[in-house]
Design a protein around this motif. Structure first.
Motif, PDB file in Angstrom:
ATOM      1  N   VAL A 133       5.535   3.641   8.430  1.00  0.00           N
ATOM      2  CA  VAL A 133       4.891   3.257   7.972  1.00  0.00           C
ATOM      3  C   VAL A 133       4.079   1.957   8.554  1.00  0.00           C
ATOM      4  CG1 VAL A 133       5.311   2.003   5.246  1.00  0.00           C
ATOM      5  CG2 VAL A 133       5.916   3.996   6.223  1.00  0.00           C
ATOM      6  N   PHE A 192       0.878   2.756   9.975  1.00  0.00           N
ATOM      7  CA  PHE A 192       0.121   2.362   9.398  1.00  0.00           C
ATOM      8  C   PHE A 192       0.107   0.999   8.291  1.00  0.00           C
ATOM      9  CE2 PHE A 192      -1.163   3.109   4.839  1.00  0.00           C
ATOM     10  CZ  PHE A 192      -1.990   4.189   5.473  1.00  0.00           C
ATOM     11  N   TYR A 217      -5.136  11.262   1.251  1.00  0.00           N
ATOM     12  CA  TYR A 217      -3.777  11.171  -0.028  1.00  0.00           C
ATOM     13  C   TYR A 217      -2.680  11.648   0.198  1.00  0.00           C
ATOM     14  CZ  TYR A 217      -4.426   9.020  -4.337  1.00  0.00           C
ATOM     15  OH  TYR A 217      -3.743   7.758  -5.508  1.00  0.00           O
ATOM     16  N   ARG A 225      -0.107  10.532   2.197  1.00  0.00           N
ATOM     17  CA  ARG A 225       0.373   9.682   1.848  1.00  0.00           C
ATOM     18  C   ARG A 225       1.026   9.891   0.700  1.00  0.00           C
ATOM     19  NH1 ARG A 225      -4.010   5.683   1.271  1.00  0.00           N
ATOM     20  NH2 ARG A 225      -5.422   7.593   1.338  1.00  0.00           N
ATOM     21  N   THR A 248       4.851  10.397   1.907  1.00  0.00           N
ATOM     22  CA  THR A 248       5.032   9.642   2.612  1.00  0.00           C
ATOM     23  C   THR A 248       5.854   8.563   1.280  1.00  0.00           C
ATOM     24  OG1 THR A 248       3.787   9.616   4.534  1.00  0.00           O
ATOM     25  CG2 THR A 248       5.147   7.874   4.356  1.00  0.00           C
ATOM     26  N   VAL A 280       2.938   1.424  -0.039  1.00  0.00           N
ATOM     27  CA  VAL A 280       2.085   2.869   0.076  1.00  0.00           C
ATOM     28  C   VAL A 280       1.572   2.943  -1.203  1.00  0.00           C
ATOM     29  CG1 VAL A 280       2.394   4.890   0.036  1.00  0.00           C
ATOM     30  CG2 VAL A 280       3.847   3.604   1.886  1.00  0.00           C
TER      31      VAL A 280
END
Length: 88
Positions: A1, A4, A27, A30, A33, A49
Motif C-alpha cells: 500500500v 501505491f 478497481y 483495490r 486490497t 484506500v
C-alpha cells in the motif's frame, strides 16, 4: 500500500512524470486490497484506500460499508465516522 500511496501522490504532484504513465491497479483489485487491510487490522491504510475508491465511485454501497469498517478498524477516534458509513 505504501508503494501505491507514494505513486499516487507523486502522480498528482507531477502529472507528466514517469509515475503518471503507469495505470493504477484495477478497481476490483483495490477493493480486494481494502478487504485484506481491514482483515489484518491496518485501519490507517484501509481508510486511505477506501477514500480513493470513494472518490472514483461514491455510489458504490460496498465501498461505503468497507469504509465504515476501515474507520472502525482504525480505532476509537474514528468511531463517529464509522457509524455514518455503516448506518443503514
Amino acid at each position: 500500500v505504501k508503494a501505491f500511496k507514494g505513486r499516487t501522490s507523486r502522480a498528482i504532484l507531477d502529472p507528466d512524470g514517469p509515475e503518471a504513465e503507469a495505470p493504477p491497479p484495477s478497481y476490483q483489485f483495490r477493493i480486494s486490497t481494502l478487504k485484506i487491510l481491514i482483515e489484518v487490522g491496518d485501519g490507517a491504510n484501509a481508510m486511505l484506500v477506501a477514500k480513493n475508491l470513494m472518490l472514483e465511485d461514491d455510489d458504490n454501497v460496498e465501498i461505503w460499508y468497507l469504509s465504515g469498517l476501515a474507520h472502525k478498524t482504525a480505532g476509537a477516534a474514528h468511531y463517529a465516522t464509522a457509524k455514518v458509513h455503516l448506518k443503514a
